[in-house]
Enzyme design. Structure first.
Site, short mmCIF file in Angstrom:
data_model
loop_
_atom_site.label_atom_id
_atom_site.label_comp_id
_atom_site.label_asym_id
_atom_site.label_seq_id
_atom_site.Cartn_x
_atom_site.Cartn_y
_atom_site.Cartn_z
N SER A 128 5.20 -0.49 -1.07
CA SER A 128 4.35 0.68 -1.55
C SER A 128 5.87 1.96 -0.52
O SER A 128 5.89 3.06 -0.83
CB SER A 128 4.07 1.29 -2.83
OG SER A 128 3.13 0.71 -2.35
N THR B 252 0.61 -1.94 -6.07
CA THR B 252 1.65 -1.16 -6.62
C THR B 252 2.68 -1.99 -7.21
O THR B 252 3.36 -1.20 -8.70
CB THR B 252 1.77 0.05 -5.95
OG1 THR B 252 0.78 0.45 -4.79
CG2 THR B 252 2.31 1.37 -6.25
N PRO C 44 -0.04 -9.05 -2.55
CA PRO C 44 -0.98 -8.72 -3.23
C PRO C 44 -0.13 -7.93 -4.10
O PRO C 44 -0.65 -8.39 -5.58
CB PRO C 44 -2.63 -7.74 -3.37
CG PRO C 44 -2.23 -7.39 -1.70
CD PRO C 44 -0.93 -8.61 -1.22
N THR C 45 1.02 -7.18 -4.41
CA THR C 45 2.15 -6.23 -5.09
C THR C 45 1.31 -5.79 -6.12
O THR C 45 1.22 -5.22 -7.37
CB THR C 45 2.79 -7.01 -5.47
OG1 THR C 45 2.10 -8.21 -6.91
CG2 THR C 45 3.60 -8.83 -5.32
N ASN D 52 -2.56 -8.56 8.98
CA ASN D 52 -2.44 -7.30 8.72
C ASN D 52 -4.08 -6.94 7.15
O ASN D 52 -4.41 -8.04 6.90
CB ASN D 52 -1.35 -6.63 7.10
CG ASN D 52 -1.63 -7.96 6.28
OD1 ASN D 52 -1.58 -9.03 5.64
ND2 ASN D 52 -0.78 -7.26 4.81
N PRO D 53 -4.19 -5.65 6.43
CA PRO D 53 -5.23 -5.67 5.53
C PRO D 53 -5.64 -6.58 4.39
O PRO D 53 -6.97 -7.51 4.57
CB PRO D 53 -4.70 -4.43 5.30
CG PRO D 53 -3.98 -3.65 6.57
CD PRO D 53 -3.53 -4.53 6.56
N CYS D 54 -4.80 -7.37 3.88
CA CYS D 54 -4.85 -8.13 2.66
C CYS D 54 -4.56 -9.70 3.37
O CYS D 54 -4.74 -10.53 2.58
CB CYS D 54 -3.77 -7.69 1.31
SG CYS D 54 -4.18 -6.15 1.13
N ALA E 151 4.53 -2.05 4.87
CA ALA E 151 3.37 -2.51 4.67
C ALA E 151 2.47 -2.91 6.09
O ALA E 151 1.58 -2.12 5.18
CB ALA E 151 3.61 -2.69 3.46
N GLU F 34 -1.75 -11.45 4.59
CA GLU F 34 -0.76 -12.32 4.44
C GLU F 34 0.51 -12.47 5.57
O GLU F 34 0.90 -12.80 5.12
CB GLU F 34 0.16 -12.04 2.78
CG GLU F 34 0.48 -10.73 2.60
CD GLU F 34 -0.20 -9.33 2.82
OE1 GLU F 34 -1.50 -9.31 2.72
OE2 GLU F 34 0.47 -8.43 2.31
O1 CDP Z 1 2.65 -3.65 -4.11
P1 CDP Z 1 2.09 -2.68 -2.77
O2 CDP Z 1 3.35 -2.49 -1.65
O3 CDP Z 1 1.57 -1.13 -2.93
O4 CDP Z 1 1.45 -3.17 -1.58
P2 CDP Z 1 0.61 -4.64 -1.66
O5 CDP Z 1 1.85 -5.79 -2.37
O6 CDP Z 1 -0.97 -4.28 -3.22
O7 CDP Z 1 -0.69 -4.51 -0.04
C1 CDP Z 1 0.54 -4.70 0.94
C2 CDP Z 1 0.05 -4.62 1.85
O8 CDP Z 1 -0.11 -3.65 2.47
C3 CDP Z 1 -1.51 -4.70 2.34
O9 CDP Z 1 -1.96 -6.44 2.51
C4 CDP Z 1 -1.54 -3.61 3.46
O10 CDP Z 1 -1.12 -4.47 4.33
C5 CDP Z 1 -0.66 -2.35 2.51
N1 CDP Z 1 -1.61 -1.92 2.53
C6 CDP Z 1 -2.35 -0.65 2.76
O11 CDP Z 1 -2.46 -0.23 3.93
N2 CDP Z 1 -3.28 0.58 1.25
C7 CDP Z 1 -3.09 0.22 0.55
N3 CDP Z 1 -3.89 0.60 0.02
C8 CDP Z 1 -2.50 -1.16 -0.15
C9 CDP Z 1 -1.88 -2.03 1.16
#
Ligand code: CDP
Length: 637
Positions: A106, A488, A485-486, A307-309, A121, A311
């Site tokens: 995102s 969004t 996690p994807t 990173n936070p999630c 991200a 991966e």
């Molecule tokens: O789908 P999207 O591209 O929004 O992100 P995601 O795959 O859910 O998350 C990927 C990474 O984005 C997470 O591991 C975090 O490092 C970061 N993230 C964040 O900083 N804040 C959020 N609210 C969601 C994701």
């Protein structure tokens, strides 16, 4: 600036231009105006507005008869090659995104073409044991949150609570207190941003404050902007599995001198109890993360944060941009109405998107200079997948079956194999990543555990020739794959998250104008084909926690194929994470779902199994254990 460039390039004369050239320039404007984009031409970065201005200048000057070359030739002159091919690439990428076949993470979607232009991200920052260093990391983190990124920090270098502070003769407040500073910064910065930045806070098992860290988040409202994980190394597993007394020494971060002795079993029990209660902390297996970390040699240090999630493991100041391929779109309908996976199409999109993510590294605006340097030194990218569960539903293969695991394993292997092959091709045309020669790549090692740990007969691709190519030409990206996690992206692409099974196949939404059911789109098609699609059945599924299990009206094959996260045993969740992890260069974002009535012992067993099968980290979610449950599956819940 563009105008100056035109004048400087001495391409004017008074000979006049023909109408065709002018029309051609205008046609570029139409073609390219629909998108936001940015690309590099020679030493210049062009975005939409630059390009627009270039074309406008051209048309103005040409109308005055002051251009001596055609627009195409002008572009060729500026770019050193035909810019026309860029226009085709832009169309290709644009179609891939609007067709929901691939989406970059995102921040790329939100910030490309905008003023911030920060496209990644994932970030990791260091946290050293000094007030200036702590505040520098805090200010770096604020800039990252502002741009929509998430930050992981390992707090283990901070001295423990109660330790001495020499300069003031006072006592240290300990890492857990310092996490609160960043938590507050996250809270404040989110007000101005598009999404709340997430944090990963890590403490390694040997740190004297580890017990406080583990139990800290069991109460609501504490560190709400953080995911927390305990970092585990070999010494801890050794104490846990190989010693009879389980003795384990906690050490001072300052000089590594012993502070106290605890029991490794009691510590893991405490972690399991806390995760059972509140889904945290997670575990990060740093021994597994570093087992095939070919980059450690160049950095002269192991990886110590994610990173936070979870991966992406990164070094301090490294960032990573991610992107995910929607696998369900690669299931192609055959003449007889069945579906087959398009392996050729998969290879093609892996190659294109590896290139896409590599390009992002160069057009990215990094929040601080150190991040720009570290990210460009390793050129890490995170190509992943989403829609895995939907693909399996569509192919009528149960997620947690032998066939399901075999298919997922091959999907994972293909992803890394083709993206690494493409990264080698990029190294040949654009150069290897700057630190490549200092890593273990030239020695023929690769950061992929499946290559070493799975029997050769079970490999679907020929890895040796690829390794030879890497030895010869290097590789452009230190690692290429990850499964995000994807959160969004899967909503935008309307598919299942990452490699997770669907959480609920049908759930009810109540809005002011009434109630409606959200139904998984593949299930909807199947119900229609079976002549079963009615409001009553949707309501029944929603009331059955979004699952088809045990519903008499639903044929057995559908109950076997359309499984939800809660239908799958936790050991099967671990298996699925394992088959992906075998071939993914970085790691997998996955939740190990457990029903409400599992025991703390089950959670502990899951940790042992996770480590045994080579996972790099693990997060448990016991149904109903979070303070706030994001998704409610039925109207009663
Ligand atoms: O789908 P999207 O591209 O929004 O992100 P995601 O795959 O859910 O998350 C990927 C990474 O984005 C997470 O591991 C975090 O490092 C970061 N993230 C964040 O900083 N804040 C959020 N609210 C969601 C994701």
């Amino acid at each position: 600036g563009i105008g100056d460039m035109l004048y400087d390039s001495q391409i004017f004369d008074k000979s006049g231009n023909n109408k065709q050239d002018i029309d051609e320039a205008k046609s570029y404007l139409e073609k390219l105006d629909a998108f936001d984009y940015k690309f590099k031409v020679g030493d210049y970065f062009f975005n939409k507005w630059h390009f627009r201005s270039l074309i406008t200048h051209y048309v103005t000057l040409a109308n005055k008869g002051q251009m001596k070359i055609s627009f195409k030739d002008l572009l060729t002159l500026l770019a050193g090659k035909k810019l026309e091919s860029y226009a085709d690439k832009i169309t290709e990428y644009f179609t891939m995104m609007t067709g929901q076949d691939f989406l970059p993470n995102s921040p790329t979607m939100m910030n490309a073409g905008g003023r911030l232009g920060q496209l990644s991200a994932c970030f990791v920052l260091g946290m050293e044991d000094g007030m200036e260093e702590i505040m520098k990391s805090t200010s770096d983190a604020a800039l990252i949150f502002k741009s929509g990124g998430g930050v992981g920090i390992n707090y283990s270098n901070l001295r423990e609570e109660g330790d001495i502070v020499a300069s003031t003769s006072g006592v240290a407040s300990g890492p857990v207190s310092f996490m609160n500073i960043i938590n507050t910064v996250t809270e404040v910065v989110k007000q101005g941003g598009k999404r709340r930045g997430a944090n990963m806070g890590i403490i390694e098992a040997w740190h004297p404050d580890v017990e406080k860290f583990i139990t800290n988040k069991t109460e609501a409202g504490v560190l709400e902007n953080f995911n927390v994980s305990v970092g585990i190394w070999e010494d801890f597993w050794h104490a846990l599995v190989n010693t009879t007394d389980g003795n384990y020494v906690l050490r001072s971060p300052r000089d590594r001198k012993p502070v106290k002795e605890i029991n490794a079993h009691q510590l893991i029990d405490l972690i399991a109890l806390s995760a059972w209660k509140s889904a945290e902390p997670g575990l990060i297996f740093f021994d597994q993360i570093n087992k095939y970390n070919v980059f450690a040699k160049a950095r002269q240090a192991p990886l110590r944060a994610t990173n936070p999630c979870g991966e992406q493991s990164l070094y301090p100041y490294e960032s990573c941009n991610l992107g995910s391929i929607n696998l369900v779109n690669l299931a192609k309908r055959q003449a007889d109405g069945s579906y087959e996976f398009d392996w050729q199409g998969y290879e093609e999109i892996i190659r294109k998107t590896t290139r896409f993510l590599d390009n992002i590294i160069d057009v990215n605006n990094y929040p601080v200079p150190e991040i720009s340097t570290a990210s460009k030194e390793s050129r890490r990218i995170g190509l992943g997948v989403m829609g895995v569960a939907d693909l399996l539903y569509r192919l009528k293969i149960p997620y947690n079956s032998q066939e399901g695991y075999e298919l997922q394993s091959k999907l994972s292997e293909a992803l890394t194999y083709y993206s690494m092959e493409e990264s080698v091709a990029l190294a040949r045309s654009r150069g290897e990543f700057p630190l490549c020669a200092k890593t273990e790549y030239p020695e023929g090692k690769i950061p992929i555990s499946g290559y070493y740990e799975k029997s050769k007969e079970s490999h679907s691709y020929e890895w040796e020739p690829l390794i030879e190519e890497i030895k010869k030409h290097g590789i452009r990206n230190v690692l290429t794959t990850t499964v995000a996690p994807t959160g969004t992206l899967s909503m935008i692409a309307d598919c299942s998250n990452g490699m997770e099974p669907a959480f609920a196949l049908v759930f009810e939404k109540r809005v002011t104008v009434g109630r409606f059911f959200y139904t998984n789109k593949i299930l909807e098609e199947a119900l229609k084909e079976e002549g079963l699609y009615t409001d009553e059945i949707l309501e029944k599924i929603a009331d059955n926690y979004g699952s088809l299990k045990g519903l008499d009206e639903i044929p057995q094959w559908m109950q076997d194929v359309f499984v939800t996260a809660m239908d799958i045993h936790w050991a099967d969740h671990l298996m699925a994470q394992g088959v992906w992890q075998d071939w993914i260069g970085n790691a997998i974002a996955k939740t190990i779902n457990m029903p409400y009535d599992v025991t703390v012992e089950d959670v502990k067993s899951a940790y042992l199994l996770a480590h045994e099968i080579g996972l790099k980290g693990m997060t448990v979610y016991r149904d109903g254990s979070r303070h706030k449950q994001v998704l409610h599956m039925t109207s009663e819940n």
